[in-house]
Design an enzyme around this catalytic site. Sequence first.
Site, mmCIF file in Angstrom:
data_model
loop_
_atom_site.group_PDB
_atom_site.id
_atom_site.type_symbol
_atom_site.label_atom_id
_atom_site.label_comp_id
_atom_site.label_asym_id
_atom_site.label_seq_id
_atom_site.Cartn_x
_atom_site.Cartn_y
_atom_site.Cartn_z
ATOM 1 N N ASN A 12 27.950 -6.617 -92.543
ATOM 2 C CA ASN A 12 29.104 -6.983 -91.713
ATOM 3 C C ASN A 12 28.886 -6.407 -90.310
ATOM 4 O O ASN A 12 29.063 -5.208 -90.093
ATOM 5 C CB ASN A 12 30.380 -6.399 -92.350
ATOM 6 C CG ASN A 12 31.609 -6.634 -91.499
ATOM 7 O OD1 ASN A 12 31.578 -7.421 -90.545
ATOM 8 N ND2 ASN A 12 32.701 -5.949 -91.830
ATOM 9 N N LYS A 14 30.596 -6.835 -87.759
ATOM 10 C CA LYS A 14 31.889 -6.603 -87.066
ATOM 11 C C LYS A 14 31.805 -7.072 -85.613
ATOM 12 O O LYS A 14 31.287 -8.152 -85.337
ATOM 13 C CB LYS A 14 32.264 -5.118 -87.146
ATOM 14 C CG LYS A 14 32.195 -4.551 -88.550
ATOM 15 C CD LYS A 14 32.948 -3.249 -88.654
ATOM 16 C CE LYS A 14 32.556 -2.514 -89.911
ATOM 17 N NZ LYS A 14 33.504 -1.470 -90.252
ATOM 18 N N HIS A 99 39.400 -8.002 -95.239
ATOM 19 C CA HIS A 99 38.735 -6.746 -94.848
ATOM 20 C C HIS A 99 39.799 -5.753 -94.381
ATOM 21 O O HIS A 99 40.791 -6.136 -93.747
ATOM 22 C CB HIS A 99 37.723 -7.004 -93.737
ATOM 23 C CG HIS A 99 36.857 -5.821 -93.454
ATOM 24 N ND1 HIS A 99 37.301 -4.781 -92.668
ATOM 25 C CD2 HIS A 99 35.622 -5.486 -93.879
ATOM 26 C CE1 HIS A 99 36.343 -3.859 -92.616
ATOM 27 N NE2 HIS A 99 35.317 -4.267 -93.340
ATOM 28 N N GLU A 101 39.978 -3.764 -92.010
ATOM 29 C CA GLU A 101 40.284 -3.770 -90.564
ATOM 30 C C GLU A 101 41.213 -4.925 -90.218
ATOM 31 O O GLU A 101 42.043 -4.817 -89.320
ATOM 32 C CB GLU A 101 38.977 -3.799 -89.751
ATOM 33 C CG GLU A 101 38.306 -2.427 -89.805
ATOM 34 C CD GLU A 101 36.823 -2.423 -89.531
ATOM 35 O OE1 GLU A 101 36.255 -3.470 -89.182
ATOM 36 O OE2 GLU A 101 36.209 -1.354 -89.702
ATOM 37 N N GLU A 171 36.372 -1.321 -101.131
ATOM 38 C CA GLU A 171 36.132 -0.605 -99.884
ATOM 39 C C GLU A 171 37.294 0.340 -99.597
ATOM 40 O O GLU A 171 38.284 -0.058 -98.955
ATOM 41 C CB GLU A 171 36.013 -1.605 -98.729
ATOM 42 C CG GLU A 171 34.837 -2.541 -98.854
ATOM 43 C CD GLU A 171 34.321 -2.971 -97.493
ATOM 44 O OE1 GLU A 171 33.151 -2.700 -97.210
ATOM 45 O OE2 GLU A 171 35.085 -3.524 -96.709
ATOM 46 N N GLY A 177 33.483 3.343 -92.008
ATOM 47 C CA GLY A 177 33.156 3.774 -90.648
ATOM 48 C C GLY A 177 33.383 5.253 -90.388
ATOM 49 O O GLY A 177 33.403 5.686 -89.242
ATOM 50 N N SER A 214 30.602 3.437 -95.586
ATOM 51 C CA SER A 214 29.626 4.447 -95.173
ATOM 52 C C SER A 214 28.370 4.464 -96.046
ATOM 53 O O SER A 214 27.833 5.528 -96.356
ATOM 54 C CB SER A 214 30.287 5.834 -95.112
ATOM 55 O OG SER A 214 31.294 5.831 -94.112
#
Length: 252
Positions: A12, A14, A99, A101, A171, A177, A214
């Site tokens: 991904n 991003k 996702h 985010e 996730e 991140g 991560s």
Amino acid sequence: MSASKKVYLFANWKMYLDYDESNILANAVAAASSDFATKIKMVVFPSSLSFYPVAQALGDVGIVSGAQNIHFEDKGGFTGENSALMYKNAGAKFTLIGHSERRHLFGETNHEVHQKMEAALLVGLVPVLCVGETAKERKGDKAKDVVEVQLRAALDGLKWKPKAKLFIAYEPVWAIGTGKNCDPVEAEKMCLMIENMAKALAKDVEIIILYGGSVNGGNIKEFIKQPNINGVLVGGASAKLDTWLQIVQNAC
Ligand code: PEP
């Protein structure tokens, strides 16, 4: 994981790479692909701006691409959005949906996640549904409940075509991140629970579970050796050639 089983490595990108950087990385990954093509299944999720040329460059060596996000309507007055149908027509095979985010930075609701799942299935994009709890929810012993709500909302009542595939990425939000990955044994427990729940909600669908949060070259092996983790979804470390190839090599 048995030796014969293929490992799924999903990248991904991003909003880490601009147009030129995306094309440079895509061409470099394509050039290295003969080293890993038979051992792993890679899917790359570039930005919408770079999607088409990246998908072309990777497609030439058999690596497929996907959307990071879709809109559930096919066309219309939705400024800044790209539909599932548009991605499908541009060569996407997969799409991320829900996702964290999108959920936490852009306020995407469980209902919208469900609508996006419907849109993906309708046009024939393979969904990669992302679920996971926040740090606060984990501390409050709510991780399983939160994930169950997310799964039910996304999957309940969907119409699946024969031989459909569903990828689910566990996730945990606190691991994305942050450099603090979930303990692989704990991730395995969550992934097993997710698989069992999803099997009940999406009958006769092939369900493939990934871990994300991560992941790097140092911890990849610990994740993919877990019996119910079939691969990983990687953000930061997938957007640089050296860190991505380290993950790929160690997974191989
Ligand atoms: C992600 O964005 O899906 C992700 C797992 O990010 P990172 O690898 O950077 O934690």
